[in-house]
Design a protein around this motif. Structure first.
Motif, PDB file in Angstrom:
ATOM      1  N   GLY A 100       0.801  -1.212   0.000  1.00 56.34           N
ATOM      2  CA  GLY A 100       0.000   0.000   0.000  1.00 56.34           C
ATOM      3  C   GLY A 100       0.835   1.263   0.000  1.00 56.34           C
ATOM      4  N   SER A 125      -7.863  -0.661  -3.100  1.00 55.12           N
ATOM      5  CA  SER A 125      -7.697  -1.387  -1.846  1.00 55.12           C
ATOM      6  C   SER A 125      -6.396  -2.178  -1.863  1.00 55.12           C
ATOM      7  CB  SER A 125      -8.875  -2.349  -1.622  1.00 55.12           C
ATOM      8  OG  SER A 125      -8.641  -3.150  -0.475  1.00 55.12           O
ATOM      9  N   ALA A 126      -5.617  -2.013  -0.804  1.00 55.75           N
ATOM     10  CA  ALA A 126      -4.431  -2.838  -0.587  1.00 55.75           C
ATOM     11  C   ALA A 126      -4.539  -3.468   0.802  1.00 55.75           C
ATOM     12  CB  ALA A 126      -3.156  -2.000  -0.705  1.00 55.75           C
ATOM     13  N   SER A 131      -5.044  -6.183   3.705  1.00 53.53           N
ATOM     14  CA  SER A 131      -4.519  -7.543   3.843  1.00 53.53           C
ATOM     15  C   SER A 131      -5.063  -8.152   5.123  1.00 53.53           C
ATOM     16  CB  SER A 131      -2.986  -7.519   3.879  1.00 53.53           C
ATOM     17  OG  SER A 131      -2.458  -8.815   4.030  1.00 53.53           O
ATOM     18  N   GLN A 175     -13.514  -4.861   3.391  1.00 50.99           N
ATOM     19  CA  GLN A 175     -13.437  -4.452   1.994  1.00 50.99           C
ATOM     20  C   GLN A 175     -14.832  -4.316   1.390  1.00 50.99           C
ATOM     21  OE1 GLN A 175     -10.246  -5.329  -1.530  1.00 50.99           O
ATOM     22  NE2 GLN A 175     -11.168  -7.125  -0.606  1.00 50.99           N
ATOM     23  N   SER A 218      -8.261  -5.660  -3.448  1.00 53.13           N
ATOM     24  CA  SER A 218      -6.981  -6.212  -3.012  1.00 53.13           C
ATOM     25  C   SER A 218      -6.892  -7.682  -3.425  1.00 53.13           C
ATOM     26  CB  SER A 218      -6.831  -6.074  -1.494  1.00 53.13           C
ATOM     27  OG  SER A 218      -5.544  -6.491  -1.090  1.00 53.13           O
ATOM     28  N   TYR A 268      -4.137  -8.994  -6.208  1.00 55.20           N
ATOM     29  CA  TYR A 268      -2.680  -9.093  -6.255  1.00 55.20           C
ATOM     30  C   TYR A 268      -2.184 -10.521  -5.982  1.00 55.20           C
ATOM     31  CZ  TYR A 268      -3.822  -4.207  -5.247  1.00 55.20           C
ATOM     32  OH  TYR A 268      -4.393  -2.959  -5.246  1.00 55.20           O
TER      33      TYR A 268
END
Length: 296
Positions: free
Chosen positions: A16, A73-74, A76, A86, A104, A106
């Motif tokens: 992020g 969104s990052a 976790s 989220q 998020s 990734y």
């Protein structure tokens, strides 16, 4: 509304923070959401405004998202973060009229994995149903595994023994991308109003045999291949590890990493086709550059 204003969730994390800096470098104004009392770390500087917000407060989240061109969104975590927090962020973006949302994800291609084969990625699959039903444009960014882990936590390269481990097939190609490259691509996508539903990137697509060859080129010393076992054996080991040390509240227990390796060595999570050329100004970090970097 301004397309140059991007709301960022999860900016205090490693990825992020990189996304925040990459956004600023592309001329964005970053509105970084932070939980009350959280440490901001490097999440500061020109172009970044920190907004303290309680994710349980939908009205506050909507106000924080108002006027943005994209929410990134990052975040976790496990279910309470990836699905619940989220989800509230997604609802707030819709209420605020934000046109675009980057979740998020990734990861490897979790949509191709057998259901239930990866605990963490199953949460992304669950959240995907909400994303697909949301009345705004959603873009998932899939990048394989973080290449940074090859010189750290990923148990593939045994540096002292000059060996590279593999499961089943030493020629199965796997996708890796450095966190810096993921952040740069995510920032570009956040500023791009025409992104598709999914973007797939890989700084490198390499096999265990390729990694051994790169290590030989970098060190000048021969690196051999070691077969850790079949995929069937890896599945069995995952079950045993999960039974003996379940650690249900841990984000990355050992068996979770083993599940991720299974998805890579099986080829189920392979990213195809790649969208690396979408933003020509970006530069990709290859295997040799990653493996030649000093290790901590």
């Amino acid at each position: 509304m301004t397309d140059t204003t991007v709301v960022l969730a999860g900016g205090t994390g490693g990825l992020g923070g990189r996304i925040a800096r990459a956004l600023v470098n592309r001329g964005a104004t970053v509105r970084a959401l932070v939980r009350p009392g959280s440490r901001v770390g490097e999440l500061q500087g020109p172009g970044i405004t920190r907004v303290e917000v309680d994710y349980a407060d939908g009205d506050a989240l909507a106000r924080a998202c108002a006027g943005a061109g994209c929410v990134v969104s990052a975040l976790s975590g496990l279910h309470e973060v990836i699905v619940e927090a989220q989800g509230r962020l997604l609802d707030a973006a819709v209420r605020a009229g934000v046109p675009r949302f980057i979740p998020s994800d990734y990861s490897i291609d979790y949509t191709r994995l057998p259901p239930g084969s990866n605990r963490n990625l199953e949460l992304r699959r669950e959240f995907k149903a909400r994303l697909d039903a949301a009345p705004l444009r959603v873009t998932s960014i899939l990048n394989g595994a973080f290449a940074d882990l090859l010189t750290g936590q990923a148990p593939l390269i045994l540096f002292k023994l000059r060996r590279v481990l593999y499961w089943e097939n030493p020629d199965q190609r796997m996708d890796f991308t450095t966190q810096d490259d993921v952040a740069a691509f995510t920032a570009a996508a956040a500023m791009d109003p025409d992104t598709p539903r999914v973007l797939r990137i890989a700084g490198m697509s390499v096999s265990a045999r390729d990694l051994a060859a790169v290590m030989e080129a970098v060190t000048g010393q021969r690196h051999g291949l070691v077969r850790a076992g079949s995929l069937r054996r890896l599945t069995w080991l995952i079950r045993v590890a999960r039974r003996l040390a379940p650690q249900p509240g841990a984000l990355y227990p050992p068996w979770q990493g083993m599940q991720y390796l299974h998805g890579m060595f099986s080829g189920d999570g392979k990213l195809e086709p790649l969208d690396n050329g979408r933003y020509p100004d970006l530069r990709w970090t290859g295997a040799r550059e990653v493996l030649a970097a000093p290790r901590s």
